[in-house]
Design an enzyme around this catalytic site. Sequence first.
Site, mmCIF file in Angstrom:
data_model
loop_
_atom_site.group_PDB
_atom_site.id
_atom_site.type_symbol
_atom_site.label_atom_id
_atom_site.label_comp_id
_atom_site.label_asym_id
_atom_site.label_seq_id
_atom_site.Cartn_x
_atom_site.Cartn_y
_atom_site.Cartn_z
ATOM 1 N N ASP A 81 -8.233 -6.304 -5.956
ATOM 2 C CA ASP A 81 -8.064 -4.284 -5.059
ATOM 3 C C ASP A 81 -8.553 -3.629 -5.280
ATOM 4 O O ASP A 81 -8.671 -2.818 -7.028
ATOM 5 C CB ASP A 81 -6.345 -4.460 -5.479
ATOM 6 C CG ASP A 81 -6.080 -3.420 -4.313
ATOM 7 O OD1 ASP A 81 -6.277 -2.489 -3.635
ATOM 8 O OD2 ASP A 81 -5.025 -3.653 -4.044
ATOM 9 N N SER A 122 0.658 -1.070 -0.053
ATOM 10 C CA SER A 122 -0.058 -0.544 0.227
ATOM 11 C C SER A 122 0.858 1.810 0.235
ATOM 12 O O SER A 122 1.453 1.380 -1.003
ATOM 13 C CB SER A 122 -1.107 -0.143 1.033
ATOM 14 O OG SER A 122 -1.780 0.693 0.866
ATOM 15 N N HIS A 166 -8.050 -5.006 -1.411
ATOM 16 C CA HIS A 166 -6.849 -4.814 -1.176
ATOM 17 C C HIS A 166 -5.661 -5.247 0.245
ATOM 18 O O HIS A 166 -5.056 -5.690 0.137
ATOM 19 C CB HIS A 166 -7.114 -2.764 -0.526
ATOM 20 C CG HIS A 166 -5.429 -2.056 -0.854
ATOM 21 N ND1 HIS A 166 -5.013 -1.883 -1.356
ATOM 22 C CD2 HIS A 166 -5.103 -1.557 0.794
ATOM 23 C CE1 HIS A 166 -3.735 -2.046 -0.789
ATOM 24 N NE2 HIS A 166 -3.718 -1.386 0.173
#
Length: 320
Positions: free
Chosen positions: A269, A126, A302
């Site tokens: 994601d 991330s 995610h």
Amino acid sequence: MENKPTSITLQNFTTESGAFYATLNLSFQVFGPALLSAPIVLVNHALTGNSQVLGENGWWNDLIGEHKTIDTTKYTILAFNVPGNGFDGFSIENYSDFNARDIARIFIEGIRFLEIKKLYAIIGGSVGGGIAWEMVALEPKITQHLIPIATDWKSTDWLIANCFLQEQILKNSSKPIEDARTHAMLCYRTPESFAAKFQRTINEELAIFNVESWLLHHGEKLQKRFQISSYKMMNQLLKTIDITRDSASFEEITSRIEADIHIIGINSDLFFTANENKATYEELKKYKNKVSYQEIVSIHGHDAFLIEYKQLHNLLQDIF
């Protein structure tokens, strides 16, 4: 193995936006062999993470440790705290002074201070992966391997929009951390993930849907351990990833990078989409040999980089 963060003080730092800091606190933790005695893996934490990558409250215990994927009997693990993430008790109120590249510059200064000549790998998920991209863009020789997971070299319009909403919630809500976290969880997971987990069940005790009680729980949990200034700071960094900002083209910047680049996307994601990652890979492979794209297949979106350890192990074992 257990250790407290160590701090170094950086002097006279000017951010990309021109804000001057006479001193900046940069804290870090080291796990495994002592620094400079083994190959070093730098781990960049994500939005609510910190330098505690392993140990009692370690957020990547399943991936990193003795005889695990990244084996702390063979590799030294170094993890910095993003200044202002609050883990070291240090906060930054003027979060808009900083962007992701500033944090990359700060981490590079930390690496120089520790007299590390070259890293074996930089890995991050991330926003941590976005900072990793910024680091190799600034210092193309800094690492042998770049492993950006569930991230990209830029914040897309979709991501910027979500960060904008996060900021609005953090500014305007009467329960800012809880409410911002509730919204963020919707971006970190997927409709399929929620369907599999909750199946429209009811929490009888609270007379609300289980999905609602789960979201409330996550909000309360974060509120207890995270400061609003830290949330604003990390959200600002997520919004400002862009290795091409005010500089050369993507090709010019990335063709200088000497590291082997191992891009890992997640098929579901919603935040850093697989399509964006594939496009980055397709662009890079036109002029770089040492670049690969692999994918975690998961319904969890995610957050799969914190959930799908077996897959992550399979994708990373050859590097480590």
